[in-house]
Motif scaffolding. Sequence first.
Motif, PDB file in Angstrom:
ATOM      1  N   ARG A 291       0.837  -1.196   0.000  1.00 32.01           N
ATOM      2  CA  ARG A 291       0.000   0.000   0.000  1.00 32.01           C
ATOM      3  C   ARG A 291       0.872   1.245   0.000  1.00 32.01           C
ATOM      4  O   ARG A 291       2.005   1.240   0.468  1.00 32.01           O
ATOM      5  CB  ARG A 291      -0.938   0.023   1.191  1.00 32.01           C
ATOM      6  CG  ARG A 291      -0.254   0.164   2.527  1.00 32.01           C
ATOM      7  CD  ARG A 291      -1.258   0.470   3.660  1.00 32.01           C
ATOM      8  NE  ARG A 291      -0.605   1.024   4.818  1.00 32.01           N
ATOM      9  CZ  ARG A 291      -0.158   2.268   4.950  1.00 32.01           C
ATOM     10  NH1 ARG A 291      -0.299   3.122   3.971  1.00 32.01           N
ATOM     11  NH2 ARG A 291       0.443   2.687   6.044  1.00 32.01           N
TER      12      ARG A 291
ATOM     13  N   ILE B  15       2.351   8.342  -5.482  1.00 34.67           N
ATOM     14  CA  ILE B  15       1.110   8.904  -4.932  1.00 34.67           C
ATOM     15  C   ILE B  15      -0.032   8.032  -5.443  1.00 34.67           C
ATOM     16  O   ILE B  15      -0.083   7.696  -6.630  1.00 34.67           O
ATOM     17  CB  ILE B  15       0.891  10.364  -5.389  1.00 34.67           C
ATOM     18  CG1 ILE B  15       1.807  11.316  -4.648  1.00 34.67           C
ATOM     19  CG2 ILE B  15      -0.558  10.780  -5.204  1.00 34.67           C
ATOM     20  CD1 ILE B  15       1.438  11.577  -3.203  1.00 34.67           C
ATOM     21  N   GLU B  16      -0.936   7.687  -4.528  1.00 34.23           N
ATOM     22  CA  GLU B  16      -2.160   6.969  -4.905  1.00 34.23           C
ATOM     23  C   GLU B  16      -3.330   7.805  -4.419  1.00 34.23           C
ATOM     24  O   GLU B  16      -3.416   8.119  -3.231  1.00 34.23           O
ATOM     25  CB  GLU B  16      -2.208   5.583  -4.270  1.00 34.23           C
ATOM     26  CG  GLU B  16      -3.462   4.818  -4.626  1.00 34.23           C
ATOM     27  CD  GLU B  16      -3.517   3.450  -3.979  1.00 34.23           C
ATOM     28  OE1 GLU B  16      -4.394   2.668  -4.377  1.00 34.23           O
ATOM     29  OE2 GLU B  16      -2.719   3.165  -3.091  1.00 34.23           O
ATOM     30  N   ALA B  17      -4.184   8.201  -5.329  1.00 37.21           N
ATOM     31  CA  ALA B  17      -5.348   9.007  -4.950  1.00 37.21           C
ATOM     32  C   ALA B  17      -6.401   8.922  -6.044  1.00 37.21           C
ATOM     33  O   ALA B  17      -6.076   8.815  -7.220  1.00 37.21           O
ATOM     34  CB  ALA B  17      -4.943  10.466  -4.737  1.00 37.21           C
ATOM     35  N   LYS B  18      -7.657   8.968  -5.620  1.00 41.53           N
ATOM     36  CA  LYS B  18      -8.753   8.987  -6.587  1.00 41.53           C
ATOM     37  C   LYS B  18      -8.928  10.386  -7.169  1.00 41.53           C
ATOM     38  O   LYS B  18      -9.133  10.553  -8.353  1.00 41.53           O
ATOM     39  CB  LYS B  18     -10.050   8.536  -5.924  1.00 41.53           C
ATOM     40  CG  LYS B  18     -10.068   7.094  -5.528  1.00 41.53           C
ATOM     41  CD  LYS B  18     -11.379   6.728  -4.873  1.00 41.53           C
ATOM     42  CE  LYS B  18     -11.353   5.279  -4.422  1.00 41.53           C
ATOM     43  NZ  LYS B  18     -12.577   4.876  -3.738  1.00 41.53           N
TER      44      LYS B  18
ATOM     45  N   ARG C 298      -4.933  13.601  -7.836  1.00 43.35           N
ATOM     46  CA  ARG C 298      -3.669  12.859  -7.822  1.00 43.35           C
ATOM     47  C   ARG C 298      -2.522  13.659  -8.421  1.00 43.35           C
ATOM     48  O   ARG C 298      -1.432  13.710  -7.853  1.00 43.35           O
ATOM     49  CB  ARG C 298      -3.834  11.534  -8.559  1.00 43.35           C
ATOM     50  CG  ARG C 298      -2.585  10.676  -8.487  1.00 43.35           C
ATOM     51  CD  ARG C 298      -2.777   9.361  -9.153  1.00 43.35           C
ATOM     52  NE  ARG C 298      -3.142   9.603 -10.550  1.00 43.35           N
ATOM     53  CZ  ARG C 298      -3.403   8.654 -11.408  1.00 43.35           C
ATOM     54  NH1 ARG C 298      -3.378   7.410 -11.052  1.00 43.35           N
ATOM     55  NH2 ARG C 298      -3.710   8.952 -12.648  1.00 43.35           N
TER      56      ARG C 298
ATOM     57  N   LYS D 204      -1.461  16.406  -5.977  1.00 42.08           N
ATOM     58  CA  LYS D 204      -0.777  15.838  -4.808  1.00 42.08           C
ATOM     59  C   LYS D 204       0.626  15.363  -5.186  1.00 42.08           C
ATOM     60  O   LYS D 204       1.578  15.521  -4.417  1.00 42.08           O
ATOM     61  CB  LYS D 204      -1.588  14.683  -4.232  1.00 42.08           C
ATOM     62  CG  LYS D 204      -2.854  15.130  -3.552  1.00 42.08           C
ATOM     63  CD  LYS D 204      -3.673  13.947  -3.064  1.00 42.08           C
ATOM     64  CE  LYS D 204      -4.979  14.433  -2.452  1.00 42.08           C
ATOM     65  NZ  LYS D 204      -5.836  13.325  -2.033  1.00 42.08           N
TER      66      LYS D 204
ATOM     67  N   THR E 174      -6.317   2.108  -6.970  1.00 43.87           N
ATOM     68  CA  THR E 174      -6.980   3.139  -7.776  1.00 43.87           C
ATOM     69  C   THR E 174      -6.052   3.690  -8.841  1.00 43.87           C
ATOM     70  O   THR E 174      -6.447   4.517  -9.630  1.00 43.87           O
ATOM     71  CB  THR E 174      -7.467   4.296  -6.886  1.00 43.87           C
ATOM     72  OG1 THR E 174      -6.348   4.834  -6.200  1.00 43.87           O
ATOM     73  CG2 THR E 174      -8.513   3.834  -5.914  1.00 43.87           C
TER      74      THR E 174
ATOM     75  N   PRO F 115       0.862   5.096   1.395  1.00 46.22           N
ATOM     76  CA  PRO F 115       0.160   5.981   2.330  1.00 46.22           C
ATOM     77  C   PRO F 115      -0.471   7.171   1.609  1.00 46.22           C
ATOM     78  O   PRO F 115      -0.016   7.570   0.531  1.00 46.22           O
ATOM     79  CB  PRO F 115       1.272   6.463   3.274  1.00 46.22           C
ATOM     80  CG  PRO F 115       2.381   5.476   3.114  1.00 46.22           C
ATOM     81  CD  PRO F 115       2.276   4.953   1.717  1.00 46.22           C
ATOM     82  N   ALA F 116      -1.477   7.756   2.213  1.00 53.23           N
ATOM     83  CA  ALA F 116      -2.203   8.878   1.608  1.00 53.23           C
ATOM     84  C   ALA F 116      -1.285  10.058   1.300  1.00 53.23           C
ATOM     85  O   ALA F 116      -1.487  10.764   0.313  1.00 53.23           O
ATOM     86  CB  ALA F 116      -3.341   9.316   2.522  1.00 53.23           C
ATOM     87  N   ALA F 117      -0.270  10.278   2.131  1.00 53.24           N
ATOM     88  CA  ALA F 117       0.646  11.407   1.919  1.00 53.24           C
ATOM     89  C   ALA F 117       1.713  11.097   0.880  1.00 53.24           C
ATOM     90  O   ALA F 117       2.477  11.978   0.495  1.00 53.24           O
ATOM     91  CB  ALA F 117       1.311  11.801   3.240  1.00 53.24           C
TER      92      ALA F 117
END
Length: 140
Positions: A32, A70-73, A76, A79, A120, A34-36
């Motif tokens: 995984r 970076i992983e983001a919906k 992205r 970020k 994602t 992390p969000a940051a």
Amino acid sequence: MMSKRETVLTALAALLGSSAAEVLRNVGLPARVPAAGLLILHDGVPGEPDVTLSPPLWHYQHRAEMDVFIEAKDGRDAKFDALLVEVGSLIAADRTLGGLCDWVEAEAPEPSELALEGATGLKAAAVAVVLHYSTTDPLN
């Protein structure tokens, strides 16, 4: 006693640890992100040194590699860009790693999109970080 090479790489990892992202060293991509964000520092290669005599010194332009993820919906790209700007600012604030290096500079990122099953989607980049330093012995 750590070698100059390891001392410099450890200092770079510590500097990067000031970012909001998780920082790892010499590992593959974990399950995984992390969000940051995630930074993975790889030791890279010291390259062929220039040598001066009397006293003998080996002058390296060590090319470490950093993977940025970076992983983001949503948002992205923004970020991802913000993380790269943050890393650049950290390096610019301490270009000598507290006097361990003559100069530290990051090169432009090589971004890519990664499609992973169950994720994602990741935005990633390889970033070279060039560490200019000298040592009294190639193994030190």
